[in-house]
Design an enzyme around this catalytic site. Structure first.
Site, PDB file in Angstrom:
ATOM      1  CG  MET A 116      -0.255   0.237   2.526  1.00 41.35           C
ATOM      2  SD  MET A 116      -1.444   0.529   3.842  1.00 41.35           S
ATOM      3  CE  MET A 116      -2.273   1.982   3.257  1.00 41.35           C
TER       4      MET A 116
ATOM      5  CE1 TYR B  47      -5.261   2.763  -2.048  1.00 43.59           C
ATOM      6  CE2 TYR B  47      -3.997   1.654  -0.346  1.00 43.59           C
ATOM      7  CZ  TYR B  47      -5.083   1.691  -1.194  1.00 43.59           C
ATOM      8  OH  TYR B  47      -5.997   0.669  -1.183  1.00 43.59           O
TER       9      TYR B  47
ATOM     10  CG  ASP C 202       9.199  -0.529  12.316  1.00 43.68           C
ATOM     11  OD1 ASP C 202       8.264  -1.013  12.987  1.00 43.68           O
ATOM     12  OD2 ASP C 202      10.399  -0.583  12.663  1.00 43.68           O
TER      13      ASP C 202
ATOM     14  CD  GLU D 125      -0.569   0.945   9.301  1.00 45.34           C
ATOM     15  OE1 GLU D 125       0.635   1.223   9.116  1.00 45.34           O
ATOM     16  OE2 GLU D 125      -1.436   1.034   8.420  1.00 45.34           O
TER      17      GLU D 125
END
Length: 411
Positions: A57, A147, A330, A333
């Protein structure tokens, strides 16, 4: 809680010495790799060159990219289904959330590290593949984010510039970096890849890029070993006499129940990862699978990570390890939601997080092994990917799956 989707040393049962380990240079430093020069169709092994495209993403690398990132994220009905009002609600929600999310990215260093880690992981994996599979070499690393930069469109154009497609053929592997398949993550990324393939190479795709897909790998031994090793390292920080009582909370990104009830395989595949890791650990500790990052008033898969920690603390359990089980590096989130919100607000020193996979060499070995086995199989995708969810009504999903399945044998 704001939406944030996505997304060493070892003890017992460590991976046995393998060809992968022997390929590593002694004392290799994990500095971030520079990209190899473009490959061309006359620089081949018998079945190469091969583009290895890591799909994820993504995340904004700077705070200035947060607005565009959220706009694309909330526009994606595969990820966040908002119904007929998607085109209105998506931009509205992203504009309202942008200032707060900018502050959160500023708090973790000014941006997401996911691009840095993705480029490093893909580059290091390709170095191993060149030696493991010389017949499909050279292997060229690419990253395609859904994205954030580099977007799928940008990466596809780079493939064409580098000599793949446009009448020259060439082979590319779409390698999902979501270990567990969901229509909202891997499915959405593949829909985007299929869209740009049609736009840039045409629907017939004569002499276009020959695609195959690594669509899931929830219980691969290397993934399991890497996660388990990080847990063991964190467990070692607790006193020996209390170590076996530490609760392990495996945390994965949640899904709307509307997606779960449609038949999405993600919850079962995340559970498969958790069970495999606990089996590796000989079920040494009590554990639960919990879910993070849900947003909005609709029902999401639970129990929520933050609530689970609060309730366990109320019950007197103040020694817990949070384990990111569906993320390969990482990002916000882990660095903000888990570290600063869940752990930071809990206020107990015994509540910790196991390290993310990041540059873990066992994990990178696993990536190379997964890719090598895929290249040797000749399959365009798994049989699981060909199967739609029981209640799927998406024509886009149908056509995307049909395209990848019909790529046929790649040997």
């Amino acid at each position: 809680m704001a939406l944030r989707y996505p997304l060493i040393h070892f003890t017992r049962r460590a991976v046995q010495p393998s060809a992968l380990e022997l390929l590593r240079t002694v004392g290799q430093q994990h500095t971030f790799a520079t990209f190899a020069p473009p490959v061309t169709q006359d620089a081949t092994g018998s079945k190469g060159p091969t583009a290895m495209v890591f799909m994820n993403m993504g995340g904004p690398s700077t705070t200035n990219e947060v607005g565009d990132f959220l706009s694309r994220l909330f526009a994606d009905a595969d990820l966040i289904p908002l119904g007929r009002l998607q085109s209105y609600l998506g931009p509205l929600i992203s504009r309202r959330r942008t200032p707060k999310i900018k502050e959160q990215y500023a708090a973790i260093g000014g941006g997401s590290p996911i691009r840095k880690w993705s480029e490093y992981q893909s580059s290091e994996m390709c170095k191993l593949l060149d030696k493991l599979s010389p017949e499909t070499a050279p292997h060229k690393p690419y990253v395609a984010f859904r994205y954030a930069d580099p977007l799928t469109e940008e990466t596809y154009n780079k493939l064409l510039e580098d000599g793949f497609g446009r009448g020259k053929g060439g082979r590319a592997v779409a390698f999902t970096q979501y270990p567990q398949y969901s229509c909202s993550t891997t499915g959405s990324s593949l829909n985007e890849l299929w869209k740009w393939r049609n736009r840039l190479e045409g629907k017939d795709g004569s002499a276009g890029i020959k695609w195959s897909v690594i669509d899931r790998w929830p219980a691969h031994p290397g993934l399991v070993n890497a996660i388990a090793g990080n847990i063991e390292n964190q467990l070692a920080t607790y006193p020996t006499e209390r170590r076996g009582d530490v609760i392990l909370l495996f945390s994965a990104h949640s899904l709307p129940m509307s997606v779960v009830n449609r038949g999405d395989p993600y919850p079962a595949e995340v559970a498969a990862t958790v069970h495999a890791v606990m089996h590796h650990l000989n079920f040494s500790n009590p554990y639960r699978l919990v879910w993070q990052s849900q947003v909005g008033p609709s029902a999401w898969l639970g129990a929520q990570t933050s609530i689970a920690v609060e309730e366990y603390v109320k019950k007197g359990h103040t020694e817990l390890i949070l384990i990111p089980v569906a993320f390969t590096s990482d990002h916000i989130e882990t660095l903000y939601e888990l570290d600063k919100e869940v752990i930071g607000e809990a206020g107990h020193e015994g509540i910790k997080r196991s390290e993310s996979l990041n540059g873990n060499p066992v994990f990178i070995d696993a990536l190379a092994d997964i890719a090598h086995k895929h290249l040797m199989s000749g399959q365009s995708c798994s049989s699981q990917m060909r199967l739609r969810c029981p209640s799927c009504k998406s024509e886009k999903c149908l056509q995307q799956k049909k395209f990848f399945a019909e790529q046929g044998s790649l040997l």
